[in-house]
Write an enzyme that holds these catalytic residues in place. Sequence first.
Site, PDB file in Angstrom:
ATOM      1  N   LYS A 161       1.240  -1.374   0.045  1.00  0.00           N
ATOM      2  CA  LYS A 161      -0.264  -0.431   0.212  1.00  0.00           C
ATOM      3  C   LYS A 161       1.111   1.465   0.255  1.00  0.00           C
ATOM      4  O   LYS A 161       2.173   1.082  -0.228  1.00  0.00           O
ATOM      5  CB  LYS A 161      -0.739   0.410   0.961  1.00  0.00           C
ATOM      6  N   GLY A 171     -21.926   4.272   1.893  1.00  0.00           N
ATOM      7  CA  GLY A 171     -21.157   4.504   0.830  1.00  0.00           C
ATOM      8  C   GLY A 171     -21.657   4.306  -0.477  1.00  0.00           C
ATOM      9  O   GLY A 171     -22.099   3.735  -0.827  1.00  0.00           O
ATOM     10  N   LEU A 172     -21.854   5.223  -1.285  1.00  0.00           N
ATOM     11  CA  LEU A 172     -22.503   5.168  -2.614  1.00  0.00           C
ATOM     12  C   LEU A 172     -21.200   5.784  -3.831  1.00  0.00           C
ATOM     13  O   LEU A 172     -21.999   5.789  -4.722  1.00  0.00           O
ATOM     14  CB  LEU A 172     -23.700   5.871  -2.595  1.00  0.00           C
ATOM     15  N   GLY A 173     -20.629   5.667  -3.576  1.00  0.00           N
ATOM     16  CA  GLY A 173     -19.609   5.515  -4.729  1.00  0.00           C
ATOM     17  C   GLY A 173     -19.821   4.263  -5.409  1.00  0.00           C
ATOM     18  O   GLY A 173     -20.648   3.171  -5.548  1.00  0.00           O
ATOM     19  N   ASN A 174     -17.953   4.537  -6.343  1.00  0.00           N
ATOM     20  CA  ASN A 174     -18.809   3.191  -7.139  1.00  0.00           C
ATOM     21  C   ASN A 174     -18.809   1.721  -7.006  1.00  0.00           C
ATOM     22  O   ASN A 174     -19.167   1.082  -7.507  1.00  0.00           O
ATOM     23  CB  ASN A 174     -17.212   3.005  -7.824  1.00  0.00           C
ATOM     24  N   VAL A 175     -18.561   0.794  -5.917  1.00  0.00           N
ATOM     25  CA  VAL A 175     -18.284   0.256  -5.420  1.00  0.00           C
ATOM     26  C   VAL A 175     -20.038  -0.378  -4.449  1.00  0.00           C
ATOM     27  O   VAL A 175     -20.719  -1.146  -4.945  1.00  0.00           O
ATOM     28  CB  VAL A 175     -17.490  -0.479  -4.416  1.00  0.00           C
ATOM     29  N   GLY A 176     -20.119   0.768  -3.313  1.00  0.00           N
ATOM     30  CA  GLY A 176     -21.827   0.264  -3.110  1.00  0.00           C
ATOM     31  C   GLY A 176     -22.829   0.788  -4.380  1.00  0.00           C
ATOM     32  O   GLY A 176     -23.688  -0.165  -3.599  1.00  0.00           O
TER      33      GLY A 176
END
Length: 351
Positions: free
Chosen positions: A86, A178-183
Amino acid sequence: MTTFTDTHILDDFTNRDFEQIVLCRDPEAGLESVIAVHDTTLGPSLGGVRMRAYPTRADAVADAMNLAQAMTYKAALAGVALGGGKSVINVDPRVANRDEILVAHAKYIASLGGRYIPGVDMGTSVRDLELIGRHVPVASSQRGDPSYFTARGVVRSIEVALEAADRAVAGARVAIQGLGNVGLHAARMLAQAGAQVFGADIDPQRVRRAVDEIDLVAVDLDDVLLADVDVVAPCAGGGVIDERVVAGLRASILVGAANNMLSHDALARDLRERNIIHVPDFVANAGGLLAVEAEIHDAEDGLTERVDAIADTARDILARSASTQADTVSVALAMAREVVENKRKHRPYFA
């Protein structure tokens, strides 16, 4: 004042068997970053480039180390020939000279000669990786966003957890933080399978998009983790499941995409004691890693099937936990460490 030379950081480096920590500075560019290489037994270390402003330098180092270690175990359980790494850049992603900072960081990555492969992470984009990729031996996530596959693995893990509770996805109530790309991908898949999806995000536009697309039920961000639902799925930042949340959880299932969602591993025992079914994040969210491995090795054929096989791993972990009364994090870590140790026994030193 906290510094990079704090004793607890050096102790962590030794006690957690890290191979390498690289502290990076470029005063002219304004770069302050860290690259953490946890273990390369299974292959070169892979991990996203995270860009965010941390409260202290020590926090930046700790985040890189925690995420790198989790990546080692994620790769081991997913059967991926990559190690755990990372890097984090300790700066606000809205900084004016963003490209200059990314290039300066890339030069430090290049100095590792391929031991660390960077990818997209919080605060960075595919476009950023294209820039970094011009300066490093190998970079991932340059062909596209792997978030669909991350979400697919999470949804498969939710299905297994519901199966363990004698439930189906159809009719289940799932709250996504969390409603970003994954969510958002996960919300779509769950809604298509007949679940009632609740959701919250720090960005109101993301919530409105989900409401318009899939009839998502908007929930206040402060309430989403404690919603009266069957499943809670954290899909944003880590450390959100702490003692207060565990004590107040109304859901009987906890499965999400957020890396290191538990504020500390001991909370897995508390979840077990409360009979909350928990698939560890480093198991459920491995779909993105599988997609990146497929990209690196140009082996996309069969990727969907490999991601869907995350369900088998999740099912095995839940079964072992039920039979041994051990929490699922302990079970999953033991399985992952066994994979790494078996590989280590049969390879030349530093091969």
